[in-house]
Design a protein around this motif. Structure first.
Motif, short mmCIF file in Angstrom:
data_model
loop_
_atom_site.label_atom_id
_atom_site.label_comp_id
_atom_site.label_asym_id
_atom_site.label_seq_id
_atom_site.Cartn_x
_atom_site.Cartn_y
_atom_site.Cartn_z
N GLY A 17 0.79 -1.23 0.00
CA GLY A 17 0.00 0.00 0.00
C GLY A 17 0.82 1.28 0.00
O GLY A 17 0.32 2.34 0.34
N LEU A 18 2.09 1.18 -0.41
CA LEU A 18 2.98 2.33 -0.37
C LEU A 18 3.05 3.08 -1.71
O LEU A 18 3.47 4.24 -1.73
CB LEU A 18 4.38 1.90 0.07
CG LEU A 18 4.43 1.27 1.46
CD1 LEU A 18 5.81 0.70 1.75
CD2 LEU A 18 4.02 2.27 2.53
N VAL A 19 2.69 2.41 -2.80
CA VAL A 19 2.65 3.06 -4.11
C VAL A 19 1.37 2.65 -4.83
O VAL A 19 0.76 1.62 -4.53
CB VAL A 19 3.87 2.70 -5.00
CG1 VAL A 19 5.18 3.13 -4.36
CG2 VAL A 19 3.89 1.23 -5.38
N SER A 20 0.99 3.49 -5.78
CA SER A 20 -0.10 3.13 -6.68
C SER A 20 0.49 3.06 -8.09
O SER A 20 1.50 3.71 -8.39
CB SER A 20 -1.21 4.18 -6.63
OG SER A 20 -0.72 5.45 -7.06
N VAL A 21 -0.11 2.26 -8.92
CA VAL A 21 0.36 2.07 -10.29
C VAL A 21 -0.81 2.31 -11.23
O VAL A 21 -1.90 1.78 -11.02
CB VAL A 21 0.92 0.63 -10.49
CG1 VAL A 21 1.40 0.43 -11.91
CG2 VAL A 21 2.03 0.34 -9.49
#
Length: 151
Positions: free
Chosen positions: A76-80
């Motif tokens: 849950g630390l980055v979105s793509v």
């Protein structure tokens, strides 16, 4: 010649030790390894970025970045998202959790690394490292141009 006295060997050892210090700090205090943290830090500095740009910025393979991004996304630390300019590519961005972790971890890591480079002539070292990077880049372009790899 004693390999342990080689500049390149000493640089490799120093890099390995800095990575280890960073890894141990980040794992103990923030639950993340140094390699994926560098992806977060790159995004914090550059903003949303294609995976290719992250790989180039870190000078690692795209496969390595893909693996790290997958791991960071699961946490849950980055979105793509799909890159609007190139639907075959992904754009990676920090989530709020990723931003918070990066900011908190960076401040502590910076203090830890300041202790590591205590007494080092930072300007001189930076200049010498730039020269070494230039020499390596030149050597790699010669290798790539001739098609001969030395291993």
């Amino acid at each position: 010649m004693d390999l342990r006295q080689s500049t390149v060997f000493k640089l490799h050892r120093a890099t390995t030790l800095v990575t280890r210090v960073s890894d141990e700090y980040l794992i103990a205090r923030h639950g993340i390894h140094y390699a994926p943290f560098l992806v977060l830090l790159t995004l914090r500095i550059a903003g949303p970025s294609p995976q290719r740009a992250i790989a180039q910025g870190l000078d690692v393979s795209r496969a390595s970045v893909t693996q790290r991004v997958h791991q960071l996304r699961e946490q849950g630390l980055v979105s793509v998202s799909i890159n609007a300019a190139d639907p075959r590519a992904n754009v990676v961005d920090l989530t709020l959790s990723g931003r918070r972790l990066t900011d908190a971890a960076w401040h502590g890591l910076e203090a830890t690394l300041n202790a590591v480079d205590d007494g080092v002539d930072d300007g001189l070292l930076r200049h010498q490292l730039e020269k070494l990077i230039t020499n390596c880049t030149t050597a790699l372009s010669v290798v790539n141009a001739t098609g001969h790899r030395t291993e």
